[in-house]
Design a protein around this motif. Structure first.
Motif, PDB file in Angstrom:
ATOM      1  N   THR A 104     -47.797-118.153  44.037  1.00  0.00           N
ATOM      2  CA  THR A 104     -48.458-116.853  43.929  1.00  0.00           C
ATOM      3  C   THR A 104     -49.969-116.971  44.011  1.00  0.00           C
ATOM      4  O   THR A 104     -50.662-115.976  44.247  1.00  0.00           O
ATOM      5  CB  THR A 104     -48.086-116.170  42.605  1.00  0.00           C
ATOM      6  N   ASP A 107     -53.161-118.051  49.301  1.00  0.00           N
ATOM      7  CA  ASP A 107     -53.050-117.107  50.412  1.00  0.00           C
ATOM      8  C   ASP A 107     -52.394-117.731  51.633  1.00  0.00           C
ATOM      9  O   ASP A 107     -52.271-117.078  52.676  1.00  0.00           O
ATOM     10  CB  ASP A 107     -54.440-116.585  50.814  1.00  0.00           C
ATOM     11  N   ASP A 108     -51.984-118.991  51.504  1.00  0.00           N
ATOM     12  CA  ASP A 108     -51.394-119.697  52.649  1.00  0.00           C
ATOM     13  C   ASP A 108     -50.332-120.659  52.132  1.00  0.00           C
ATOM     14  O   ASP A 108     -50.629-121.799  51.779  1.00  0.00           O
ATOM     15  CB  ASP A 108     -52.483-120.450  53.418  1.00  0.00           C
ATOM     16  N   VAL A 161     -51.296-110.489  42.750  1.00  0.00           N
ATOM     17  CA  VAL A 161     -49.856-110.483  42.989  1.00  0.00           C
ATOM     18  C   VAL A 161     -49.217-109.662  41.881  1.00  0.00           C
ATOM     19  O   VAL A 161     -49.652-109.712  40.725  1.00  0.00           O
ATOM     20  CB  VAL A 161     -49.283-111.916  42.997  1.00  0.00           C
ATOM     21  N   GLN A 187     -38.598-111.685  52.960  1.00  0.00           N
ATOM     22  CA  GLN A 187     -40.018-111.861  53.257  1.00  0.00           C
ATOM     23  C   GLN A 187     -40.787-110.546  53.173  1.00  0.00           C
ATOM     24  O   GLN A 187     -41.949-110.520  52.741  1.00  0.00           O
ATOM     25  CB  GLN A 187     -40.200-112.494  54.639  1.00  0.00           C
ATOM     26  N   GLN A 188     -40.170-109.440  53.558  1.00  0.00           N
ATOM     27  CA  GLN A 188     -40.834-108.140  53.461  1.00  0.00           C
ATOM     28  C   GLN A 188     -41.167-107.811  52.015  1.00  0.00           C
ATOM     29  O   GLN A 188     -42.258-107.321  51.704  1.00  0.00           O
ATOM     30  CB  GLN A 188     -39.918-107.060  54.053  1.00  0.00           C
ATOM     31  N   THR A 189     -40.227-108.087  51.104  1.00  0.00           N
ATOM     32  CA  THR A 189     -40.451-107.820  49.682  1.00  0.00           C
ATOM     33  C   THR A 189     -41.510-108.742  49.108  1.00  0.00           C
ATOM     34  O   THR A 189     -42.386-108.311  48.347  1.00  0.00           O
ATOM     35  CB  THR A 189     -39.134-107.966  48.905  1.00  0.00           C
ATOM     36  N   LEU A 190     -41.457-110.017  49.465  1.00  0.00           N
ATOM     37  CA  LEU A 190     -42.476-110.959  48.994  1.00  0.00           C
ATOM     38  C   LEU A 190     -43.872-110.498  49.404  1.00  0.00           C
ATOM     39  O   LEU A 190     -44.814-110.531  48.602  1.00  0.00           O
ATOM     40  CB  LEU A 190     -42.196-112.355  49.555  1.00  0.00           C
ATOM     41  N   LYS A 191     -44.004-110.054  50.640  1.00  0.00           N
ATOM     42  CA  LYS A 191     -45.301-109.582  51.122  1.00  0.00           C
ATOM     43  C   LYS A 191     -45.739-108.337  50.364  1.00  0.00           C
ATOM     44  O   LYS A 191     -46.912-108.204  49.990  1.00  0.00           O
ATOM     45  CB  LYS A 191     -45.229-109.296  52.618  1.00  0.00           C
ATOM     46  N   ALA A 192     -44.804-107.428  50.122  1.00  0.00           N
ATOM     47  CA  ALA A 192     -45.131-106.195  49.404  1.00  0.00           C
ATOM     48  C   ALA A 192     -45.584-106.484  47.974  1.00  0.00           C
ATOM     49  O   ALA A 192     -46.384-105.729  47.407  1.00  0.00           O
ATOM     50  CB  ALA A 192     -43.920-105.262  49.398  1.00  0.00           C
ATOM     51  N   HIS A 196     -48.036-114.552  50.095  1.00  0.00           N
ATOM     52  CA  HIS A 196     -48.334-114.915  51.484  1.00  0.00           C
ATOM     53  C   HIS A 196     -47.549-116.184  51.811  1.00  0.00           C
ATOM     54  O   HIS A 196     -48.058-117.297  51.673  1.00  0.00           O
ATOM     55  CB  HIS A 196     -49.834-115.150  51.663  1.00  0.00           C
ATOM     56  N   THR A 198     -44.861-118.353  54.412  1.00  0.00           N
ATOM     57  CA  THR A 198     -44.216-118.588  55.698  1.00  0.00           C
ATOM     58  C   THR A 198     -43.090-119.595  55.489  1.00  0.00           C
ATOM     59  O   THR A 198     -43.292-120.636  54.862  1.00  0.00           O
ATOM     60  CB  THR A 198     -45.211-119.151  56.726  1.00  0.00           C
TER      61      THR A 198
END
Length: 238
Positions: A104, A107-108, A161, A187-192, A196, A198
Motif C-alpha cells: 500500500t 506507487d509502483d 490508500v 485489479q479494478q477494485t485495488l485501483k479504486a 498501484h 501490476t
C-alpha cells in the motif's frame, strides 16, 4: 500481542512460525535493489532501515517475501517504503502486515508470476467486524487496539490508500462467501482503493501444494461504493 497473527484477530493461524529465516541482501549486480526475506519485526525492520542508510548507492527498489508479523514494525516498514519512494516487487508472498503496509505504501508494485498477495484483517477488524464485543477484551488489549487503529489511520491517510482495504473481506456480505484464510481484490477494485499494482500474470490463489489460500473478490463499482458507504457508517458509530 503485536502480531496480526494473533488468534483473537486472525484467521491465518501459524503463518509466522513457517516464515523463512530472515535475510537482507543488496545484490552487487543490482546495487539499487534491497531484498527483504522473512518476518516483519522491529529488529528486521531496523536492519532494513540501516541497510538503506549504509548503502553506497541509492536504494530505489525493494524485493520482498514475507508472511507478515508485527503490526507497528509493518507500519514502520511501509513508512520507509513511502519515504524513499521505493518500487516494490513481491517475489513469493506478501501477506498480513506485508500486504497491509508495504504494497500500500508504494506507487509502483509488481507481483511476480505465482506470487501470492493477501489480506486477512487490520486494526479496524476488532473494532468493527470482530466476533466478540470489544468490552470483553482486557484493558491492556483495548488500549493496544486503539493505539494500533490510530497509527494505521495516520499511515493510510499519508499513503492515500483507503484503510478499508484491510477489512473489506471481513464485512457482512463478503465474509460469509469466503472460504480461504486470505483475500484480495480484482485489479479494478485495488485501483479504486488507491493501490498501484501490476501483476505479471493473473493473480495467484494457490499455495505451492495446490491449496487455495487466497480468494479474490471481483466487485463492481456499485457494489464497492455500497460496501464503502456501509464501512463509513460503521466508523461513524465508533
Amino acid at each position: 500481542m503485536r502480531y496480526l497473527l494473533l488468534a483473537m484477530l486472525l484467521t491465518l493461524t501459524g503463518c509466522a512460525s513457517k516464515q523463512p529465516l530472515f535475510s537482507l541482501v543488496i545484490d552487487p549486480l543490482l546495487p539499487n535493489t534491497i531484498n527483504y526475506n522473512g518476518e516483519i519485526n522491529p529488529d528486521n525492520v531496523a536492519a532494513f532501515e540501516q541497510g538503506i542508510a549504509n548503502s553506497s548507492t541509492q536504494i530505489t527498489s525493494l524485493v520482498i517475501t514475507s508472511g507478515g508479523g508485527d503490526v507497528f514494525a509493518g507500519i514502520r516498514l511501509g513508512e520507509l517504503v513511502y519515504r524513499h519512494k521505493l518500487k516494490v516487487t513481491v517475489d513469493k508472498v506478501c501477506a498480513s502486515s506485508c500486504a497491509n503496509y508495504v504494497v500500500t505504501a508504494s506507487d509502483d508494485v509488481t507481483i511476480k508470476q505465482d506470487a501470492l498477495i493477501g489480506w486477512h484483517g487490520g486494526a479496524l477488524q476488532p473494532l468493527l467486524y470482530g466476533s466478540e464485543d470489544l468490552s470483553k477484551y482486557s484493558k491492556t488489549m483495548v488500549e493496544y487496539i486503539l493505539q494500533w487503529e490510530q497509527a494505521e489511520r495516520v499511515f493510510f491517510d499519508k499513503v492515500k490508500v483507503n484503510q478499508a482495504v484491510t477489512v473489506l473481506g471481513m464485512m457482512p456480505g463478503l465474509k460469509d462467501k469466503r472460504n480461504t484464510p486470505l483475500y484480495s481484490y480484482d485489479q479494478q477494485t485495488l485501483k479504486a482503493l488507491g493501490l498501484h499494482i501490476t501483476f505479471e500474470d493473473k493473480q495467484a490463489t494457490l499455495s505451492k501444494t495446490g491449496e487455495e489460500i487466497v480468494q479474490i473478490f471481483s466487485l463492481s463499482p456499485e457494489v464497492l461504493d455500497t460496501l464503502l458507504m456501509q464501512h463509513v457508517q460503521r466508523l461513524q458509530q465508533l
